[in-house]
Scaffold this motif. Structure first.
Motif, PDB file in Angstrom:
ATOM      1  N   LEU A  19     140.192  65.011  59.030  1.00 42.67           N
ATOM      2  CA  LEU A  19     141.209  66.008  59.652  1.00 42.67           C
ATOM      3  C   LEU A  19     142.405  65.198  59.631  1.00 42.67           C
ATOM      4  O   LEU A  19     143.321  65.986  59.317  1.00 42.67           O
ATOM      5  CB  LEU A  19     140.617  66.328  60.829  1.00 42.67           C
ATOM      6  N   GLU A  23     145.525  66.889  57.181  1.00 38.64           N
ATOM      7  CA  GLU A  23     146.855  67.399  57.757  1.00 38.64           C
ATOM      8  C   GLU A  23     148.038  66.647  57.081  1.00 38.64           C
ATOM      9  O   GLU A  23     149.168  67.469  56.887  1.00 38.64           O
ATOM     10  CB  GLU A  23     146.898  67.156  59.421  1.00 38.64           C
ATOM     11  N   TYR A  97     136.408  79.180  67.272  1.00 40.45           N
ATOM     12  CA  TYR A  97     137.000  77.966  66.870  1.00 40.45           C
ATOM     13  C   TYR A  97     136.276  76.671  67.126  1.00 40.45           C
ATOM     14  O   TYR A  97     135.865  76.648  68.216  1.00 40.45           O
ATOM     15  CB  TYR A  97     138.574  77.995  67.408  1.00 40.45           C
ATOM     16  N   ASN A  99     136.072  72.959  68.216  1.00 40.34           N
ATOM     17  CA  ASN A  99     137.065  72.104  69.103  1.00 40.34           C
ATOM     18  C   ASN A  99     138.638  72.867  69.245  1.00 40.34           C
ATOM     19  O   ASN A  99     139.476  72.134  69.486  1.00 40.34           O
ATOM     20  CB  ASN A  99     137.247  70.802  68.143  1.00 40.34           C
ATOM     21  N   ARG A 101     140.490  74.178  67.550  1.00 37.91           N
ATOM     22  CA  ARG A 101     141.389  74.138  66.384  1.00 37.91           C
ATOM     23  C   ARG A 101     141.566  75.388  65.876  1.00 37.91           C
ATOM     24  O   ARG A 101     140.434  76.346  65.510  1.00 37.91           O
ATOM     25  CB  ARG A 101     141.001  73.368  65.159  1.00 37.91           C
ATOM     26  N   LYS A 102     142.783  76.062  65.693  1.00 42.73           N
ATOM     27  CA  LYS A 102     142.881  77.495  65.190  1.00 42.73           C
ATOM     28  C   LYS A 102     143.015  77.628  63.849  1.00 42.73           C
ATOM     29  O   LYS A 102     142.929  78.698  63.240  1.00 42.73           O
ATOM     30  CB  LYS A 102     144.322  77.879  65.861  1.00 42.73           C
ATOM     31  N   ASP A 103     142.756  76.408  63.209  1.00 40.39           N
ATOM     32  CA  ASP A 103     142.516  76.592  61.758  1.00 40.39           C
ATOM     33  C   ASP A 103     141.065  76.254  61.203  1.00 40.39           C
ATOM     34  O   ASP A 103     140.848  76.270  60.020  1.00 40.39           O
ATOM     35  CB  ASP A 103     143.502  75.219  61.044  1.00 40.39           C
ATOM     36  N   THR A 104     140.253  76.234  62.092  1.00 38.75           N
ATOM     37  CA  THR A 104     138.671  76.126  61.861  1.00 38.75           C
ATOM     38  C   THR A 104     137.871  76.817  62.694  1.00 38.75           C
ATOM     39  O   THR A 104     138.039  76.810  63.740  1.00 38.75           O
ATOM     40  CB  THR A 104     138.487  74.454  62.038  1.00 38.75           C
TER      41      THR A 104
END
Length: 204
Positions: A19, A23, A97, A99, A101-104
């Protein structure tokens, strides 16, 4: 003179290392239980088809309790320790989501992949096997970008999946997870099959 030969060992990364690298990376990669696999760029046909099906789903499911995501939203598959980026995902209700995380996310109901020759075997086998471990996953759509051909798998019971194939003779793709039929012509709108020689260089 002594020559030392060092074996070329693959490095295994933790999910946290992946991760962090992701990023900062210019291009996306998948994570497969310790291994980081770079993803090649998609062709114009790949991008067009993914966009077409995303638009069709977004319009067709408007006002209903579904969310549709494309491309950049990452999927975490806990039982296989996989991070990947499906072309399109449909979620029933709210995203779960990983953990915070708003991207996962972790709870797709429908996954759509656009096939290329370099990835189609993996999409049909290894990736599908991983997707099957997701409890919310109910339907898998595979769209060929080199010809009008769509494969549909939908879950009928535990460890039981049904299969249907579509081609140019079929007017619509009928989803099983919800009441929606999408014209095949809409899915392949503006796709240029004459550009297929470049398809080998891309796809996800």
């Amino acid at each position: 003179m002594t020559v030392t030969i060092q074996a070329n060992e693959k490095r295994h990364y933790s999910p946290e290392e992946y991760l962090a690298r992701e990023e900062a990376a210019e291009y996306k990669s998948e994570y497969r239980d310790g291994e980081i696999i770079p993803m090649t760029g998609g062709t114009t046909n790949h991008n067009q088809i993914a966009g077409n099906i995303y638009i069709a789903l977004s319009i067709g499911l408007k006002g209903q309790n579904y969310r549709v995501f494309i491309g950049d939203v990452r999927l975490w598959i806990a039982k296989r320790r996989f991070y990947t980026y499906p072309d399109v995902m449909v979620i029933s209700g709210q995203p779960k989501y990983f953990n915070d995380r708003k991207d996962t996310i972790t709870n797709p109901q429908v996954i759509v992949e656009v096939l290329s020759k370099s990835t189609k075997a993996y999409d049909r086998s290894g990736k599908f096997d991983a997707y099957k471990t997701i409890s919310s996953f109910q339907e898998y759509i595979l769209i060929d970008q080199s010809q009008i051909q769509i494969e549909q798998y939908f879950k009928t019971a535990n460890k039981r999946w049904s299969y249907r194939e579509y081609d140019e003779e079929d007017p619509t793709l009928a989803f099983n997870s919800f009441e929606l039929e999408v014209p095949i012509s809409d899915i392949y709108e503006k796709v240029n099959f004459e550009e297929i020689e470049q398809e080998e260089e891309g796809g996800e």
